[in-house]
Scaffold this active site. Structure first.
Site, PDB file in Angstrom:
ATOM      1  N   HIS A 137       0.792  -1.224   0.000  1.00  0.00           N
ATOM      2  CA  HIS A 137       0.000   0.000   0.000  1.00  0.00           C
ATOM      3  C   HIS A 137       0.826   1.277   0.000  1.00  0.00           C
ATOM      4  O   HIS A 137       0.265   2.369  -0.114  1.00  0.00           O
ATOM      5  CB  HIS A 137      -0.935   0.004   1.214  1.00  0.00           C
ATOM      6  CG  HIS A 137      -1.782  -1.213   1.303  1.00  0.00           C
ATOM      7  ND1 HIS A 137      -1.410  -2.323   2.058  1.00  0.00           N
ATOM      8  CD2 HIS A 137      -2.961  -1.535   0.713  1.00  0.00           C
ATOM      9  CE1 HIS A 137      -2.332  -3.258   1.931  1.00  0.00           C
ATOM     10  NE2 HIS A 137      -3.270  -2.821   1.131  1.00  0.00           N
ATOM     11  N   GLY A 186      -6.456  12.151   7.448  1.00  0.00           N
ATOM     12  CA  GLY A 186      -7.330  11.257   6.710  1.00  0.00           C
ATOM     13  C   GLY A 186      -7.358  11.586   5.232  1.00  0.00           C
ATOM     14  O   GLY A 186      -7.282  10.700   4.373  1.00  0.00           O
ATOM     15  N   ARG A 239      -5.057  16.950   2.359  1.00  0.00           N
ATOM     16  CA  ARG A 239      -4.593  17.689   3.538  1.00  0.00           C
ATOM     17  C   ARG A 239      -3.106  17.406   3.773  1.00  0.00           C
ATOM     18  O   ARG A 239      -2.367  18.280   4.213  1.00  0.00           O
ATOM     19  CB  ARG A 239      -5.418  17.320   4.767  1.00  0.00           C
ATOM     20  CG  ARG A 239      -5.136  18.203   5.976  1.00  0.00           C
ATOM     21  CD  ARG A 239      -6.114  17.924   7.112  1.00  0.00           C
ATOM     22  NE  ARG A 239      -7.445  18.433   6.791  1.00  0.00           N
ATOM     23  CZ  ARG A 239      -8.552  18.103   7.448  1.00  0.00           C
ATOM     24  NH1 ARG A 239      -8.489  17.252   8.469  1.00  0.00           N
ATOM     25  NH2 ARG A 239      -9.704  18.619   7.113  1.00  0.00           N
ATOM     26  N   ARG A 292      -2.922   4.199  -4.742  1.00  0.00           N
ATOM     27  CA  ARG A 292      -4.334   4.440  -4.421  1.00  0.00           C
ATOM     28  C   ARG A 292      -4.628   5.905  -4.122  1.00  0.00           C
ATOM     29  O   ARG A 292      -5.596   6.233  -3.428  1.00  0.00           O
ATOM     30  CB  ARG A 292      -4.789   3.568  -3.243  1.00  0.00           C
ATOM     31  CG  ARG A 292      -4.732   2.067  -3.525  1.00  0.00           C
ATOM     32  CD  ARG A 292      -5.071   1.257  -2.302  1.00  0.00           C
ATOM     33  NE  ARG A 292      -5.056  -0.179  -2.595  1.00  0.00           N
ATOM     34  CZ  ARG A 292      -6.141  -0.930  -2.768  1.00  0.00           C
ATOM     35  NH1 ARG A 292      -7.345  -0.378  -2.660  1.00  0.00           N
ATOM     36  NH2 ARG A 292      -6.048  -2.207  -3.008  1.00  0.00           N
ATOM     37  N   ARG A 321      -1.544  11.887  14.264  1.00  0.00           N
ATOM     38  CA  ARG A 321      -2.710  12.068  13.392  1.00  0.00           C
ATOM     39  C   ARG A 321      -3.323  13.433  13.658  1.00  0.00           C
ATOM     40  O   ARG A 321      -3.569  13.803  14.810  1.00  0.00           O
ATOM     41  CB  ARG A 321      -3.748  10.983  13.644  1.00  0.00           C
ATOM     42  CG  ARG A 321      -5.165  11.371  13.202  1.00  0.00           C
ATOM     43  CD  ARG A 321      -6.154  10.227  13.233  1.00  0.00           C
ATOM     44  NE  ARG A 321      -7.508  10.677  13.513  1.00  0.00           N
ATOM     45  CZ  ARG A 321      -8.289  11.363  12.687  1.00  0.00           C
ATOM     46  NH1 ARG A 321      -7.848  11.703  11.501  1.00  0.00           N
ATOM     47  NH2 ARG A 321      -9.517  11.740  13.050  1.00  0.00           N
ATOM     48  N   SER A 347     -10.340  15.664  12.003  1.00  0.00           N
ATOM     49  CA  SER A 347     -11.529  16.352  12.503  1.00  0.00           C
ATOM     50  C   SER A 347     -12.297  15.424  13.434  1.00  0.00           C
ATOM     51  O   SER A 347     -12.156  14.204  13.374  1.00  0.00           O
ATOM     52  CB  SER A 347     -12.421  16.800  11.343  1.00  0.00           C
ATOM     53  OG  SER A 347     -12.805  15.688  10.555  1.00  0.00           O
ATOM     54  N   SER A 404     -15.008  19.896  14.228  1.00  0.00           N
ATOM     55  CA  SER A 404     -15.631  20.372  12.995  1.00  0.00           C
ATOM     56  C   SER A 404     -17.124  20.606  13.156  1.00  0.00           C
ATOM     57  O   SER A 404     -17.727  21.362  12.392  1.00  0.00           O
ATOM     58  CB  SER A 404     -15.396  19.369  11.865  1.00  0.00           C
ATOM     59  OG  SER A 404     -15.920  18.093  12.218  1.00  0.00           O
ATOM     60  N   ASP A 405     -17.724  19.950  14.147  1.00  0.00           N
ATOM     61  CA  ASP A 405     -19.148  20.126  14.404  1.00  0.00           C
ATOM     62  C   ASP A 405     -19.460  19.641  15.814  1.00  0.00           C
ATOM     63  O   ASP A 405     -18.645  18.960  16.429  1.00  0.00           O
ATOM     64  CB  ASP A 405     -20.010  19.368  13.372  1.00  0.00           C
ATOM     65  CG  ASP A 405     -19.685  17.877  13.326  1.00  0.00           C
ATOM     66  OD1 ASP A 405     -18.497  17.515  13.414  1.00  0.00           O
ATOM     67  OD2 ASP A 405     -20.614  17.065  13.221  1.00  0.00           O
ATOM     68  N   ARG A 442     -13.015  26.590   8.874  1.00  0.00           N
ATOM     69  CA  ARG A 442     -12.190  25.435   8.512  1.00  0.00           C
ATOM     70  C   ARG A 442     -10.839  25.884   7.959  1.00  0.00           C
ATOM     71  O   ARG A 442      -9.798  25.290   8.228  1.00  0.00           O
ATOM     72  CB  ARG A 442     -12.911  24.567   7.478  1.00  0.00           C
ATOM     73  CG  ARG A 442     -14.069  23.770   8.042  1.00  0.00           C
ATOM     74  CD  ARG A 442     -14.784  23.004   6.944  1.00  0.00           C
ATOM     75  NE  ARG A 442     -15.922  22.271   7.466  1.00  0.00           N
ATOM     76  CZ  ARG A 442     -15.892  21.013   7.874  1.00  0.00           C
ATOM     77  NH1 ARG A 442     -14.743  20.342   7.826  1.00  0.00           N
ATOM     78  NH2 ARG A 442     -16.956  20.412   8.327  1.00  0.00           N
TER      79      ARG A 442
END
Length: 235
Positions: free
Chosen positions: A8, A24, A28, A47, A91, A94, A206-207, A220
């Protein structure tokens, strides 16, 4: 060290730094490479999961995407820790707040990661394993937030398997003091522990899953870099 490239990750041995910051979204990761790295060199596009290595204030560091959910981050971080000699993974992502004092744009530093995933079953532990972040990284991250004036909290997050859950039970997690919901921290912390390495998760809210508060496009753009500032301070 096992043979590289891996299934991968297309990098050869030595092309990835021992310190990796992951997001993620691979775009970004590309943004971080362009904003924070000197002389970034792309090492992966398998990928579409972009990865770059460069330097930040003279220190070698890599940035890379990890995809969404525990199965995805589980694969990439396993290969980084076990095949590429990576020692530290941070890591940045969000999360949805379930804490009354964590609002959009605030940061959450994941001290521990609850989960409804079955990922830990592979280790055949004789009980319930508690995935936690590295304390020294956590302490430095908190100190950086204090120095830069960023609003943050340190505590438990919940790594959920389902984004669109029929029965999210957010109130039950909230009642146990969990701060926010995300989808990857538990697997990262387990892979770090099993390989004898370090990891930390820093998320931007984020929320708000209880109040319905959401970030605007401007928020954001201006606040999601705060977690990156903190991550790069850990080098």
């Amino acid at each position: 060290m096992a043979k590289t490239p891996t299934p991968h990750i297309g990098a050869k041995e030595g092309e990835i730094a021992e310190f990796v910051i992951m997001a993620g979204d691979p775009l970004r990761a590309k943004f971080m490479a362009e904003k924070f790295l000197e002389n970034p060199v792309q090492f992966n596009n398998v990928r579409g999961m972009l990865g770059f290595t460069g330097t930040h204030n003279g220190k070698r560091v890599s940035v890379m995407g990890h995809g969404m959910g525990i199965p995805s981050i589980g694969i990439y971080t396993y290969e980084l820790f076990n095949f590429y000699g990576v020692k530290t993974i941070i890591r940045v992502g969000s999360a949805g707040s379930i804490d009354k004092d964590l609002h959009v744009g605030d940061l959450v530093i994941a001290q521990g990661a609850c989960t409804d995933s079955n990922y830990a079953a592979q280790f055949e532990m004789p009980g319930t394993y508690a995935p936690i972040g590295d304390f020294k990284l956590m302490r430095t991250a908190a100190e950086t937030c204090e120095r830069l004036g960023y609003n943050y909290k340190v505590g438990n997050v919940m790594s959920a398997d389902a984004f669109y859950s029929e029965n999210p039970h957010n109130d039950k997690w909230m009642n146990m003091g969990v701060l926010a919901i995300e989808m990857e921290a538990a697997a990262l912390y387990m892979n770090a522990a099993r390989s004898g390495n370090r990891a930390l998760v820093i998320c931007t809210i984020s929320d708000h899953l209880i109040t319905g508060e959401v970030t605007t496009a401007e928020e954001r753009q201006t606040t999601f870099t705060h977690m990156m500032d903190v991550a790069f301070s850990l080098l």
